[in-house]
Write a protein that holds these residues in place. Structure first.
Motif, PDB file in Angstrom:
ATOM      1  N   LYS A   6     -17.925 -61.538   4.059  1.00 30.57           N
ATOM      2  CA  LYS A   6     -18.703 -60.419   3.531  1.00 30.57           C
ATOM      3  C   LYS A   6     -20.027 -60.897   2.949  1.00 30.57           C
ATOM      4  CE  LYS A   6     -14.819 -57.391   2.491  1.00 30.57           C
ATOM      5  NZ  LYS A   6     -14.059 -56.728   1.438  1.00 30.57           N
ATOM      6  N   ALA A   7     -20.005 -62.003   2.230  1.00 32.41           N
ATOM      7  CA  ALA A   7     -21.231 -62.541   1.628  1.00 32.41           C
ATOM      8  C   ALA A   7     -22.234 -62.940   2.699  1.00 32.41           C
ATOM      9  CB  ALA A   7     -20.901 -63.726   0.737  1.00 32.41           C
ATOM     10  N   VAL A   8     -21.761 -63.575   3.762  1.00 34.28           N
ATOM     11  CA  VAL A   8     -22.645 -63.966   4.861  1.00 34.28           C
ATOM     12  C   VAL A   8     -23.196 -62.725   5.560  1.00 34.28           C
ATOM     13  CG1 VAL A   8     -22.710 -65.088   7.128  1.00 34.28           C
ATOM     14  CG2 VAL A   8     -21.585 -66.217   5.207  1.00 34.28           C
ATOM     15  N   ALA A  13     -27.799 -59.155   6.522  1.00 37.29           N
ATOM     16  CA  ALA A  13     -28.386 -57.816   6.522  1.00 37.29           C
ATOM     17  C   ALA A  13     -29.638 -57.765   5.645  1.00 37.29           C
ATOM     18  CB  ALA A  13     -27.363 -56.794   6.039  1.00 37.29           C
ATOM     19  N   VAL A  14     -29.591 -58.415   4.491  1.00 33.76           N
ATOM     20  CA  VAL A  14     -30.754 -58.445   3.596  1.00 33.76           C
ATOM     21  C   VAL A  14     -31.901 -59.212   4.254  1.00 33.76           C
ATOM     22  CG1 VAL A  14     -31.597 -59.354   1.391  1.00 33.76           C
ATOM     23  CG2 VAL A  14     -29.424 -58.141   1.491  1.00 33.76           C
ATOM     24  N   ALA A  15     -31.592 -60.350   4.872  1.00 33.89           N
ATOM     25  CA  ALA A  15     -32.636 -61.131   5.544  1.00 33.89           C
ATOM     26  C   ALA A  15     -33.252 -60.340   6.692  1.00 33.89           C
ATOM     27  CB  ALA A  15     -32.053 -62.445   6.053  1.00 33.89           C
ATOM     28  N   LEU A  20     -37.774 -57.170   8.932  1.00 36.81           N
ATOM     29  CA  LEU A  20     -38.234 -55.954   9.600  1.00 36.81           C
ATOM     30  C   LEU A  20     -39.084 -55.063   8.697  1.00 36.81           C
ATOM     31  CD1 LEU A  20     -35.047 -55.086  11.632  1.00 36.81           C
ATOM     32  CD2 LEU A  20     -37.180 -56.052  12.478  1.00 36.81           C
ATOM     33  N   SER A  21     -39.290 -55.447   7.450  1.00 39.36           N
ATOM     34  CA  SER A  21     -40.109 -54.635   6.557  1.00 39.36           C
ATOM     35  C   SER A  21     -41.583 -54.695   6.942  1.00 39.36           C
ATOM     36  CB  SER A  21     -39.921 -55.062   5.102  1.00 39.36           C
ATOM     37  OG  SER A  21     -40.414 -56.369   4.899  1.00 39.36           O
TER      38      SER A  21
END
Length: 82
Positions: A6-8, A13-15, A20-21
Motif C-alpha cells: 500500500k505504501a509503495v 500515485a503521488v509521484a 502530471l501536474s
C-alpha cells in the motif's frame, strides 16, 4: 507485506500526480500513449516541422529514410553556416 504494498502504491500515485501536474509532461504522456496505440496526433506531426512537411513526417512514420537523410543534411548545412 500488505502495508508495504500500500505504501509503495500510494508513493507511486503521488509521484505520478506530481509529474502530471505540469502541462508539458501531460502532453509528453499523451503523445507516448498515442504512439503505443498506433495513433498519431496531428498536432504532434505539426510539431515535427513546418505544417507543409507533414507528408515527409508520414513517410518517416511508414519507414522511408529519405526524408530523414534530407533533414539531417539540411541541419548539417545550417550548423556549418553559423
Amino acid at each position: 507485506m500488505g502495508k508495504v504494498t500500500k505504501a509503495v502504491g500510494v508513493a507511486g500515485a503521488v509521484a505520478g500526480a506530481m509529474y502530471l501536474s505540469k502541462s508539458e509532461n501531460r502532453e509528453k504522456v499523451k503523445r507516448q500513449l498515442a504512439k503505443i496505440n498506433g495513433k498519431e496526433d496531428s498536432s504532434y506531426l505539426k510539431n515535427l516541422g513546418k505544417p507543409s512537411d507533414i507528408e515527409d513526417a508520414n513517410m518517416v512514420n511508414e519507414g522511408a529514410m529519405t526524408s530523414v537523410q534530407y533533414y539531417n543534411r539540411l541541419q548539417d548545412e545550417k550548423s556549418e553556416s553559423k
